[in-house]
Structure formats: C-alpha cells, structure tokens
Design a protein around this motif. Structure first.
Motif, PDB file in Angstrom:
ATOM      1  N   LYS A  67       0.835  -1.208   0.000  1.00 34.63           N
ATOM      2  CA  LYS A  67       0.000   0.000   0.000  1.00 34.63           C
ATOM      3  C   LYS A  67       0.869   1.257   0.000  1.00 34.63           C
ATOM      4  CE  LYS A  67      -3.561  -0.017   2.955  1.00 34.63           C
ATOM      5  NZ  LYS A  67      -4.116  -0.293   4.312  1.00 34.63           N
ATOM      6  N   ALA A  68       1.870   1.245   0.875  1.00 39.28           N
ATOM      7  CA  ALA A  68       2.736   2.429   0.969  1.00 39.28           C
ATOM      8  C   ALA A  68       3.451   2.677  -0.356  1.00 39.28           C
ATOM      9  CB  ALA A  68       3.749   2.242   2.092  1.00 39.28           C
ATOM     10  N   VAL A  71       1.182   4.352  -2.787  1.00 39.12           N
ATOM     11  CA  VAL A  71       1.033   5.779  -2.495  1.00 39.12           C
ATOM     12  C   VAL A  71       2.271   6.536  -2.963  1.00 39.12           C
ATOM     13  CG1 VAL A  71       0.802   7.482  -0.659  1.00 39.12           C
ATOM     14  CG2 VAL A  71      -0.513   5.368  -0.554  1.00 39.12           C
ATOM     15  N   VAL A  72       3.452   6.002  -2.656  1.00 40.45           N
ATOM     16  CA  VAL A  72       4.692   6.693  -3.016  1.00 40.45           C
ATOM     17  C   VAL A  72       4.814   6.803  -4.540  1.00 40.45           C
ATOM     18  CG1 VAL A  72       7.212   6.516  -3.006  1.00 40.45           C
ATOM     19  CG2 VAL A  72       5.934   6.090  -0.917  1.00 40.45           C
ATOM     20  N   PHE A  75       0.544   8.369  -5.964  1.00 38.44           N
ATOM     21  CA  PHE A  75       0.042   9.615  -5.380  1.00 38.44           C
ATOM     22  C   PHE A  75       1.169  10.631  -5.247  1.00 38.44           C
ATOM     23  CE2 PHE A  75      -3.980   7.948  -2.999  1.00 38.44           C
ATOM     24  CZ  PHE A  75      -4.575   7.733  -4.227  1.00 38.44           C
ATOM     25  N   MET A  76       2.373  10.139  -4.919  1.00 37.64           N
ATOM     26  CA  MET A  76       3.480  11.073  -4.731  1.00 37.64           C
ATOM     27  C   MET A  76       4.321  11.194  -6.005  1.00 37.64           C
ATOM     28  SD  MET A  76       4.423   9.786  -0.885  1.00 37.64           S
ATOM     29  CE  MET A  76       5.224  11.154  -0.072  1.00 37.64           C
ATOM     30  N   HIS A  77       3.885  10.558  -7.069  1.00 38.04           N
ATOM     31  CA  HIS A  77       4.499  10.706  -8.394  1.00 38.04           C
ATOM     32  C   HIS A  77       5.958  10.301  -8.465  1.00 38.04           C
ATOM     33  CE1 HIS A  77       1.273  13.957  -8.417  1.00 38.04           C
ATOM     34  NE2 HIS A  77       0.814  12.974  -9.165  1.00 38.04           N
ATOM     35  N   VAL A  78       6.418   9.449  -7.561  1.00 38.37           N
ATOM     36  CA  VAL A  78       7.834   9.067  -7.623  1.00 38.37           C
ATOM     37  C   VAL A  78       8.120   8.268  -8.885  1.00 38.37           C
ATOM     38  CG1 VAL A  78       9.603   7.643  -6.502  1.00 38.37           C
ATOM     39  CG2 VAL A  78       8.254   9.237  -5.181  1.00 38.37           C
ATOM     40  N   VAL A  89      14.280   8.718  -1.660  1.00 39.54           N
ATOM     41  CA  VAL A  89      13.288   7.853  -1.011  1.00 39.54           C
ATOM     42  C   VAL A  89      13.959   6.568  -0.519  1.00 39.54           C
ATOM     43  CG1 VAL A  89      11.178   6.534  -1.365  1.00 39.54           C
ATOM     44  CG2 VAL A  89      11.445   8.752  -2.450  1.00 39.54           C
TER      45      VAL A  89
ATOM     46  N   ILE C  51      12.303  12.363   4.410  1.00 49.56           N
ATOM     47  CA  ILE C  51      13.106  11.253   4.928  1.00 49.56           C
ATOM     48  C   ILE C  51      13.536  11.547   6.364  1.00 49.56           C
ATOM     49  CG2 ILE C  51      13.869  10.349   2.700  1.00 49.56           C
ATOM     50  CD1 ILE C  51      16.551  11.593   3.173  1.00 49.56           C
ATOM     51  N   LEU C 289       2.765  15.953  -0.888  1.00 48.31           N
ATOM     52  CA  LEU C 289       3.746  14.946  -0.471  1.00 48.31           C
ATOM     53  C   LEU C 289       3.680  14.725   1.037  1.00 48.31           C
ATOM     54  CD1 LEU C 289       6.848  15.987  -2.618  1.00 48.31           C
ATOM     55  CD2 LEU C 289       5.244  14.124  -3.030  1.00 48.31           C
ATOM     56  N   HIS C 292       0.488  12.789   1.967  1.00 51.38           N
ATOM     57  CA  HIS C 292       0.605  11.371   1.622  1.00 51.38           C
ATOM     58  C   HIS C 292       1.532  10.648   2.589  1.00 51.38           C
ATOM     59  CE1 HIS C 292      -1.737  12.011  -1.875  1.00 51.38           C
ATOM     60  NE2 HIS C 292      -0.836  12.716  -2.512  1.00 51.38           N
ATOM     61  N   ILE C 296       0.886   7.362   4.806  1.00 56.45           N
ATOM     62  CA  ILE C 296       1.712   6.153   4.815  1.00 56.45           C
ATOM     63  C   ILE C 296       2.021   5.720   6.245  1.00 56.45           C
ATOM     64  CG2 ILE C 296       4.034   5.312   4.285  1.00 56.45           C
ATOM     65  CD1 ILE C 296       3.858   6.873   1.678  1.00 56.45           C
TER      66      ILE C 296
END
Lengths: 113, 546, 314
Positions: A67-68, A71-72, A75-78, A89, C51, C289, C292, C296
C-alpha cells in the motif's frame, strides 16, 4: 548517496516537464488501497502458520508495504520523478533499515535475557 | 617541502569595496530579518561564540575542582551539573553548529557559485529555532541545571534525577531542528544551485565534507528528537517506554540515543576536515593529493558512522554477538579517516608550505586528530574497552577529536576566511601566538588524562585518590593556557575589524570561487554568475593555460 | 578555477542557463536562475524533509519492534481493546483524504483553482473526521483507564474492566481527567487524598524512605516504588508499554495531521487570493507529499497497533 553525480549528468532535463496523472489511475490506486485495507483486516483474523511460525505479522507488513509503495509511486508521483528523488526515497528507507536491524542484532541475540 | 619558514605577506595596498554585504544596510532589523546566508552565518557565529564561553566556564569549574583530590570546591551534585552543562553547551550549542552553520553557511553558496542557499528563509528560521532551543538550555542551567550527563541515560533522566531534565531535553530537541534545516538546505543547495560548469568533481572538498555531514544531520537528528520527546513524556507523564519497573529497557534508550549521537561526532568532525582540506592545499600552494579519495572518504565516514553506535555500549549489557559486529565495523571507520590524513600529508610533500596561522592550526589538527582517532581504535577493541571505558582515557580521546580536531579546525577556518568575511586581515603575530598556546595548552590538558584513564581514574567524580594529583594539576594548568589561547582571538579579531590591514579579494593566492569575488563579498556574492571551467585546486596552471 | 565563458560546459552544472526564457513570474525568487530550478529545489527539499520524518517516526517504530518481541502476549491483549471498526473506518477515511489530496494537486497542475480549493476542503473534512474518531477512541481509553501513568489499569483476565473505578471517576469528563493528569493526581481518584510526593516519581529519590500503597518501604538500595495505585502494579506486564507506544505513535501522527490542517488553511487562503496557477503550484504539490506521507505512517500504524494477534494464536 555517491551515485548522484552520474544521475544529474545523464538527466540534464528538469523535473518540471511534469507528468499529470490521469484521474483513472488515481481511482485505480484508491481502489487498490481499499482492497489492501480489507485484506489486512481479513488476514489478521486468520491463523496463518507455516511450520509452527506465525506469518500474520509478515503478511500484515507486506500488505502495508505494498500500500505504501502504491502511495509513493502514484500519489506522490515518484514513478515519474528524477533518479535523485528515487534515491532520496530509497536512502530514507535504507537508513530506517539500519536503525531497526542493527538495534535488533542486540535484542535478538542476548544470551542473558 | 621548502626549507625556509615563510608566510604569505600581503604587500599590495587594497581598498575596501564600496558596497558589500556588511554595509548594505546598518539597521538592527536588517540583521534580524536578513535572508543573506553570509549575515546569518555571522549571527550564528556570535551566538555560538557566546555558548562556547558558557561551556568554557563550566569546563573551568570542572578543572578547578579537580585541582585537588578532595571534593572541596564543588559539591558532588554541583559537580555533576557542571560537567553536564559543559557537555550540553559544548556539544549541542557549539560543536554541532560550529563549522557548518557559520563557515558552511557563509561559504557553500560562494564555493559553488550561487547567490544564496536554496532556502534563505528556512536558513534564517533555523537560526531563530537554534536561539530558542539555546534559550531553553540556558534557562535550564540558570534555574538549577541538570545532572544526568549530556547523555541523558534512562532511567536516571526519566525517574531519578531531580534536575531540569525536561527543559534541557526540549532545548536540545528544538536546536536539533535547526540542525536538520541547515542540513536540508545544504543538501538541496549543493544539488540544485551549482554554477554552470561546477560539476560534482569540481566542488571544493569543503563542500563534499558538508554534504556528508548534512546527510547525518538530516537522517540522524530526528531519532534523537523523538528519543528526547519520549524521555520528556516518560518523566513528565510517567508513561513507560524505558522504565525497567514496567518492563522497559534502558538499553533501548542508549541505542536510540547513540544512533544519533555517534554519527553526530561526524557532524562535528567532517566539516572540520573540509576546512583542513582547503587550508592545507592553499598554504602548500599545491593541488590536493587524492581529491576523489578525500571526497569519497567523507561520504564513507557519513555512512559507516551510522553502523557503529553500539561501541558506546559495550559494558551496558548488550548482546556479545552484537558487540562483536559493532566492534568490527568500528575499526572500519578508521580507514576513511586515515585516507584523509595520508592525503593531507602527501599534499604537503614538495609543496611550497607557508606558515600562516591557519596552516599552524591545520598542522595541529592533523596531529591531534590522529592521536584522537588512533586512541579511538583502543576503545573499539572489545576487551580493552572494558578496562578503559568510563575512565579519563575516554574523556581524553574524545577531547582530542572534538577540541584537538573540531575546535582547532573551527579556529583554522575562522582565520583562513576572516579576510573574506570582514575584508581585513587578522594580525599574524598574536594569531600565531594564540595557535601555539592552544596547541601547547591542549596537549598539557589532555595528555595527562590519557595516563589517568589508563591508571583507572573514573570520569564524572569530583574527588580522586591523592596519588593522581600531579597529573590532574598538569591538566588544570594546561586548561588555563588553553583558556588564554581561546581568549586571545577574541581580542585581536575584534581589533582587526577596525585596524586590520585591508585584505583584498584573495590574500592567500588561493583558488576557489569564494576568492574571486571581493572581500567582503557583495550581497549577492558575485556580480555575474561565474562559469567554472576547470577542476579545483588548480595551482600549477593558475596563469594562462587551462 | 577560472571564470571565463566556455560554451561546452553550459549544460553540465545544475543551473539552467536560460533565465530569460519564460519571462519573470511573480513567485520567482531572485536567487534562482529559473523557475524550473526553483521548483526542483523545493521538491528535493520536501523529499529530504520527508526522509527526516521517516527517521523521526523510525525511532518510535524501533521501540515498538523491541517491545512487541518482548511482550507479545500483552501487546496482543492490549491491541484487542482497540476498536477494529473505528480503526478500519479511519484508515478508509485517511486513504480517501490522500485521494482528494492527489486530485487537488491534479487540479492545480491543470490550473483549475476552484476545483483545487474544493479538493483541499474535502481533504480537510476527511482529516477532521479522522481526528474526530481519534478523539472518540482516546476518550474510550481514558474512561477505561488504559492510559499510561499512575492511574493505569489493564487486567484482561479480570473481565477486561479494572476494579476500583469509583462512581465519581465514571462521571468525570475528559477535561477533568486531563486536569487531574496534569496536576499529578491521577493515581488518586476523586475523594481519595492526594499525595504529591508519590505522584511525582522524580520526587522520590533513592535514599529517601517512601511507603508504597501496599505498605512496602524502599530503603537505600531499591528503586523508588512505581508511583500510582496497586492496579498499576498488577497490570499485565508490558501492557503499559503498549499503551505508551500507542499514544506516542498515534499522538505524533495526529500532531502531524493537525499541522497539516493548519497548512491547508494557509493554502486555501493563498489559492483564494489567486496565487496558484498551472505555472506555479509548488506549495500545493509539496504539501501533497507531506499529506501522503502522513497517510503512509497510518498505513503502517493500523496493522501494527490494531491488528496484533486478532486470531488468538500464540
């Protein structure tokens, strides 16, 4: 962190060439997150054991990590970000790993406890 | 190496530039609301100088008490507070911000050819946060102090101590965020603000060192922040995290504490190493030996530094298997540190060495840091550590690294870039005298402590058996010489602000972008964005060919 | 280092070299050469900040990992007191707020300010719902005395409810409890005398002879007695640590959400003033960010705190 210098040479373009996520992708990810939530609750009530070792905690953590990651990435567009962002990250997760693993080398191997 | 001992002597007469960052605006408001990294660096410098002397007063009290074997000057409770406040003030409010927040803040944008740090407002905010945190620390000291040692070990800090633990912890926590913001700013600045042509391998080693230190600031500091929050909660609300009466494990506190506080040692030393790299090459007038090795060793120290923390806990009751691993990795940290020392030494070889004050400090750093580093290996060895830990040996070891290393590097850097920061040269003769006093005083203070520790004198007691008095008197005598060595710069540096010789843009004939702009620099550092076309430390080919 | 112009090196550094390309945007800060550089820097700064946040919560997760291994039965039993329904509901709410936040960023990228404001408001509403549920959950813990501290009581074998909860205590409201908690009198329900020397663990130093409620006295050697009532001593070993971590972790998470709500008000105000457009929406993106990230953290907190050993295995 030493790989940055290559990163930026190979990618002279800027991040601002921005990828605008489609609404459909967001809905899809939202759905996946809901399913993941349901799955983790369901799994918690099952007694999952292999060879006498309970797998409930690893399964819960794997679902949470999936799930995380969703999202990363979305949703976070990484997924569409520069390598530098990806390295940032990963380094965060890596350092958290250092903290947890090296601490546990002590707590899991104590002869006197 | 040249045989004659010579100095760089500035013979040309220069005039101060008409407009620079210092005279851009004289109002107090222009300083307190400035977003100029150079002015913020000056604000930081004034603040940490104050805390250096507060910590110094505490150190004097400790040394005065130890002049005689009996605990006669300070009660044991007071003594505990004195060494605790010495540690807290020096580590959190002086050493951690010392080089990064002053010299780093001032120089990094100039060295990479930028107008400012990436986030000037956050930079200013970090200074304010630091001041607020430091005020908490001061308030804790004035209203009764704290006696747990700077390490705040649970359950002493959470249950037993009757002193201002929460106030001090909150102060450190707040100041920690200043450090995080500084590190964040540096990382982003170094990645995103470099001038055209300023590639990673054209960056001065000072910048590499700060990049490595910033990694630690960003990744380590939050862990001590949450740890201190837990200590404060446990103490204030009696929740149970570390309390053994509830099944908690005080050793967990030590793990979380040292996860930050060991790498924090490298926050303190890495920027100092960056200063030494610049100074050694400038005053040898020669390209640095092994540029990439030094650059990567900085990053290696930052990474390895996170893997060795439990060597502070060998006698705390951790698992012996874990202790083995931590001991082994601790030895590995010596490698990148040694690489640096060897490379600095090799840089001197066949260089035209000039003996100006910064170079004297740099020589001092190399020698004292080597002693501090090598004695660290004694302590990384599991068997020997049991004998030496919690004795004066360990006190001497970390003072060799922190004072012999970082404080000397700080003074070294301040002298080296003083002409850049103020536009005027410091007077060479008193500066050399103070460098000499610091070196002699320092060794006289801490060399006896190695012997005392080896003889078994435990740290953190206000009395000791009479047979150790001679060594303790030597140590205290050395501390007084050291104090004079630290006070002298206060006088002649302030004097030089008005009466010092005007330096000109590049008094040391150094390379590096910061020397190509006027001294003091204009508010935006450069009149036009520089373009970098060659590697750093290009001393051979300065004129003409590229 | 030389500073003369060399056409070959223009694209090597991090600076873009075409400052004049896009005209001067009002949000363009002077020390950046281009808007692109400014945007990249802010984005990287946000990630570096995040981070840092990972490590901040990491300390809590580290403590959790150690104690969960040591006190697994107590963690399971204590976890069972949490409401799965409320936890799941809140997880869905928070995931939903992540979706609305992603849509807000999407709207900002397209320059649709009205839609952007709508989605920020939706995110705020969902955030408020989450915090509201959290308040309900916390108040249940307060009522059942399952909060760490002197008044702590957790005896799953005793029917799940601690004995000795007086009627006066049952009538207490949350502010009353908090007030009593802050003044250190929580070990002493209303009606009983309060002993402030005992109430502060820190005040009982070794060497001072103090008497515990059971009448044991501690002399020179022993640790000072655990402040609080006898129920605290009888509570399941490790359970108080679970609840300490529960409150520390969810509390720190909630604090991040409250800060996030404040930031959203500020974004909303700026959006209303017309600060954001398709050409400039960096604050929206960076706040996204952050939001989100908070989501998480909860994605991990939910199974780790609510779902320990729900199947009743070993």
């Amino acid at each position: 962190m030493t790989a940055h210098q290559q990163t930026e040479h190979q990618q002279p373009h800027h991040e601002s060439v921005h990828h605008i996520g489609s609404l459909f992708t967001y809905a899809l990810i939202f759905g996946a997150l809901l399913i993941g939530t349901g799955l983790t609750v369901w799994a918690a009530f099952q007694n999952i054991e292999v060879g006498g070792i309970s797998l409930n905690a690893p399964i819960a953590l794997i679902i949470a990590t999936v799930k995380a990651t969703l999202v990363v990435l979305y949703f976070m567009h990484v997924k569409d970000s520069s390598r530098l962002t990806k390295i940032t990250v990963i380094s965060g997760v890596f350092w958290l790993g250092i903290l947890l693993t090296l601490t546990m080398t002590d707590f899991l191997t104590r002869a006197w406890h | 190496m040249s045989t004659a001992v010579t100095d760089v002597v500035v013979t040309e007469t220069h005039v101060m530039p008409e407009e620079h960052y210092l005279n851009a605006d004289h109002s107090l408001k222009s300083w307190l609301l400035t977003q100029d990294h150079k002015r913020i660096a000056i604000l930081y410098m004034l603040t940490i100088t104050f805390f250096f002397f507060v910590g110094g007063i505490m150190a004097s009290l400790v040394r005065l008490e130890l002049l005689t074997p009996a605990g006669d000057l300070l009660e044991s409770d007071t003594y505990n507070k004195a060494f605790t406040m010495h540690g807290v003030m020096m580590i959190f409010f002086f050493l951690i911000p010392s080089v990064p927040a002053t010299l780093g803040n001032f120089l990094i944008p100039m060295m990479i050819g930028a107008k400012d740090l990436a986030f000037p407002k956050i930079n200013l905010l970090s200074w304010y946060i630091f001041v607020v945190g430091a005020c908490f620390g001061l308030a804790a000291m004035i209203t009764g102090g704290v006696d747990t040692g700077w390490t705040f070990y649970a359950p002493l800090s959470t249950t037993y101590s009757n002193t201002n633990v929460i106030l001090t912890a909150v102060g450190i926590l707040i100041a920690g965020f200043a450090s995080i913001f500084t590190g964040l700013n540096f990382i982003v600045t170094i990645h995103k603000m470099r001038a055209p042509g300023q590639t990673w391998f054209r960056l001065p080693l000072f910048v590499w060192a700060h990049y490595a230190a910033s990694i630690i600031m960003v990744l380590g500091t939050p862990v001590i922040a949450i740890t201190l929050i837990l200590v404060a909660l446990e103490r204030g609300f009696h929740i149970g995290i570390f309390d053994p009466r509830l099944g908690g494990d005080p050793i967990l506190f030590q793990h979380m504490f040292w996860f930050y506080s060991h790498p924090a040692v490298y926050i303190m030393i890495l920027p100092g190493m960056g200063v030494i790299s610049e100074v050694v090459t400038t005053f040898s007038h020669k390209r640095i030996f092994g540029y990439k090795a030094i650059a990567f060793s900085s990053v290696a120290i930052a990474v390895f530094g996170f893997l060795v923390w439990a060597h502070h806990m060998f006698i705390a009751g951790i698992s012996m298997y874990a202790a083995l691993i931590f001991s082994l990795i601790s030895f590995l940290v010596a490698i990148p540190s040694a690489i640096k020392v060897f490379n600095w030494s090799a840089t001197l070889y066949k260089g035209s060495v000039r003996w100006n004050t910064p170079m004297l400090y740099a020589f001092g750093f190399i020698g004292l840091f080597t002693i501090g580093g090598l004695t660290g290996l004694f302590l990384a060895a599991l068997g020997l550590d049991v004998h030496l830990t919690e004795t004066y040996f360990i006190v001497a070891h970390f003072h060799y690294v922190m004072v012999g290393g970082m404080v000397l590097a700080y003074l070294c850097g301040i002298h080296h870039w003083w002409p850049k920061m103020t536009g005027r040269l410091y007077p060479e003769l008193p500066a050399k005298l103070s460098a000499l006093l610091v070196f002699v005083g320092f060794n006289l203070t801490f060399m006896p402590q190695f012997i005392l520790g080896y003889l078994g004198m435990p740290r953190r007691y206000h009395s000791y058996p009479p047979e150790w008095q001679v060594l303790n008197v030597l140590s205290t005598a050395g501390a007084s010489i050291l104090a004079i060595g630290f006070l002298l710069p206060m006088l002649y540096l302030v004097w030089s602000l008005k009466y010092g010789q005007v330096a000109g843009p590049n008094p040391w004939e150094s390379t590096g972008l910061e020397w190509e702009t006027s001294s003091p620099p204009p508010s935006h550092n450069f009149h036009e964005t520089p373009v970098v076309t060659s590697e750093p430390y290009n001393y051979g080919e300065k004129e003409g060919e590229v | 280092m030389a500073t003369r112009t060399d056409p070959e090196v223009h694209d090597v550094g991090a600076h873009g070299h075409h400052a004049g390309d896009e005209g001067h945007h009002p949000r363009h800060l002077h020390h950046f050469d281009t808007m692109d550089q400014q945007k990249d820097a802010s984005g990287l700064g946000m990630w570096v900040f995040l981070i840092q946040e990972v490590m901040f919560f990491g300390g809590l997760f580290c403590a959790y990992l150690v104690y969960r291994n040591r006190f697994f039965p107590a963690f399971g039993a204590a976890s069972a007191t949490l409401s799965i329904e409320l936890g799941t509901f809140n997880t869905v709410v928070l995931i939903g707020s992540s979706l609305t936040m992603a849509l807000a960023v999407n709207a900002a990228q397209r320059g649709l300010v009205k839609r952007l404001m709508g989605f920020i408001i939706a995110t705020m509403i969902l955030g408020t719902v989450f915090l509201g549920v959290k308040v309900v959950e916390y108040s249940q813990k307060f009522e059942k005395r399952e909060i760490p501290g002197q008044n702590f009581c957790f005896e799953p074998q005793g029917g799940g409810r601690c004995a000795g909860v007086s009627e006066a205590q049952e009538k207490e409201t949350i502010p009353d409890l908090l007030k009593r908690y802050m003044t250190g009198g929580l070990g002493h329900p209303p009606g009983e005398p309060s002993d402030s020397a005992l109430a502060h663990g820190a005040a009982s130093i070794p060497g001072e002879t103090v008497t515990t409620p059971e009448g044991h006295s501690s002399g020179e050697e022993g640790p000072p007695p655990l402040p609080g009532g006898s129920e605290r001593q009888r509570s399941m070993p490790g359970s108080e640590i679970y609840f300490s971590l529960y409150f520390a972790m969810t509390g720190m998470h909630a604090l991040h959400m409250i800060i996030g709500m404040g930031l959203m008000l500020w974004l909303l105000y700026n959006a209303h003033k017309g600060m954001y457009s398709a050409a400039y929406y960096t604050p929206i993106e960076n706040f996204g960010l952050y939001w989100h990230f908070v989501d998480i953290v909860w994605i991990y907190l939910f199974p780790l705190l609510y779902l320990i050993n729900r199947h009743g295995g070993h």
